[in-house]
Design a protein around this motif. Structure first.
Motif, PDB file in Angstrom:
ATOM      1  N   UNK A  49       0.810  -1.231   0.000  1.00  0.00           N
ATOM      2  CA  UNK A  49       0.000   0.000   0.000  1.00  0.00           C
ATOM      3  C   UNK A  49       0.836   1.272   0.000  1.00  0.00           C
ATOM      4  N   UNK A  50       2.018   1.210  -0.604  1.00  0.00           N
ATOM      5  CA  UNK A  50       2.807   2.422  -0.762  1.00  0.00           C
ATOM      6  C   UNK A  50       2.356   3.164  -2.012  1.00  0.00           C
ATOM      7  N   UNK A  51       2.514   4.474  -1.981  1.00  0.00           N
ATOM      8  CA  UNK A  51       2.131   5.286  -3.130  1.00  0.00           C
ATOM      9  C   UNK A  51       3.048   4.997  -4.317  1.00  0.00           C
ATOM     10  N   UNK A  52       2.443   4.891  -5.489  1.00  0.00           N
ATOM     11  CA  UNK A  52       3.203   4.671  -6.716  1.00  0.00           C
ATOM     12  C   UNK A  52       3.360   6.012  -7.431  1.00  0.00           C
ATOM     13  N   UNK A  53       4.593   6.502  -7.577  1.00  0.00           N
ATOM     14  CA  UNK A  53       4.788   7.787  -8.268  1.00  0.00           C
ATOM     15  C   UNK A  53       4.258   7.735  -9.695  1.00  0.00           C
ATOM     16  N   UNK A  54       3.759   8.856 -10.164  1.00  0.00           N
ATOM     17  CA  UNK A  54       3.214   8.915 -11.519  1.00  0.00           C
ATOM     18  C   UNK A  54       4.274   8.545 -12.554  1.00  0.00           C
TER      19      UNK A  54
END
Length: 295
Positions: A154-159
């Motif tokens: 559930x870590x943010x995925x950079x654009x």
């Protein structure tokens, strides 16, 4: 107390351990390590605390650039494979290794791969560096597996990473591995582009593994659940969702995928497929294919 060789309780020693994992103060981390090291000389400490002490020592050996640095990275790789978690200094030193020669980078990526599958959160600064390192034209096994774990954790995925992963889908030697990352994102309710959904549908018909098929089918059904994905405009024969246009043929392909799922004979997959058809029939603007009705 520690310097006077008095025995220190595990509770107090754990305070020093927590500092190695939680404190942004470099001097405080250094002092905590020294106190733990002294306590280890003075008394028997638990295996848990000893392992963390040695993990920190390995990180500091990497930092010192001594002849032991290669052994230190190998030690971190072994211990993280056993489920141990990196300290803050461990992440800092691995971060520095990412910019170095290929062999050192490869060893460092193996450490991060172990860390990620252990469920430990990789610092955003390090994630950004990994994204910069990722070349969508080259097959980089450990990087892709780390990115997969980012989604699972559930870590943010950079654009920037999303764009690079979409680019990587163009290459057959990486397509399946990268596509699974998007499947995981879809399972978590993230919006996927029509192109990604199309590739998921393409892949679905060739999957033999029932567990993987269920994961793909969950994503396919989640697309149906977003009713606005299938708001059919009879004037322009298109489906609109989140400012993106879905060709109506994509809906037909979803139905074909559900039919294929019904024909597998696997009860779990069949149940998911029936649920998908129920969602489709609840959308009055969607016309079922003849074969769907027959099934």
């Amino acid at each position: 107390m520690i310097k006077n060789k008095q025995v220190i309780s595990e509770k107090i020693l754990h305070i020093f351990v927590d500092t190695l994992y939680l404190s942004d103060n470099e001097q405080l981390r250094e002092k905590s390590f020294q106190l733990l090291d002294t306590a280890n000389d003075n008394q028997d400490i638990s295996d848990e605390i000893f392992d963390i002490l040695e993990l920190e020592r390995a990180a500091l050996n990497i930092s010192s650039r001594s002849v032991d640095s290669d052994y230190a990275i190998a030690y971190l790789q072994t211990k993280t494979k056993e489920g141990k978690k990196l300290t803050i200094n461990g992440f800092i030193e691995i971060n520095k290794q990412i910019d170095k020669l290929f062999l050192l980078v490869e060893k460092s990526l193996k450490v991060l791969y172990n860390v990620s599958i252990n469920g430990q959160i990789i610092p955003n600064e390090l994630v950004d560096k990994l994204v910069k390192k990722f070349d969508p034209v080259q097959k980089q096994y450990y990087l892709i597996k780390i990115f997969e774990s980012l989604v699972k954790n559930n870590q943010n995925i950079p654009n920037e990473l999303s764009l690079k992963l979409e680019k990587a889908l163009e290459y057959k030697n990486m397509c399946d591995q990268v596509l699974f990352i998007f499947v995981l994102q879809g399972q978590k309710g993230e919006n996927l582009s029509p192109m990604i959904i199309s590739k998921i549908l393409d892949k679905f018909s060739s999957i033999d593994n029932s567990l993987i098929m269920q994961q793909y089918l969950t994503v396919i059904c989640s697309v149906i659940k977003k009713v606005d994905c299938f708001e059919y405009d009879s004037k322009n024969s298109s489906s609109k969702t989140h400012s993106q246009v879905f060709d109506i043929s994509l809906i037909d392909r979803v139905q074909s995928a559900l039919i294929h799922a019904l024909e597998t004979g696997n009860q779990d997959i069949i149940c998911k497929s029936i649920s998908g058809f129920s969602k489709l029939t609840s959308l009055g603007t969607v016309k079922l294919k003849d074969k769907s009705i027959e099934v």
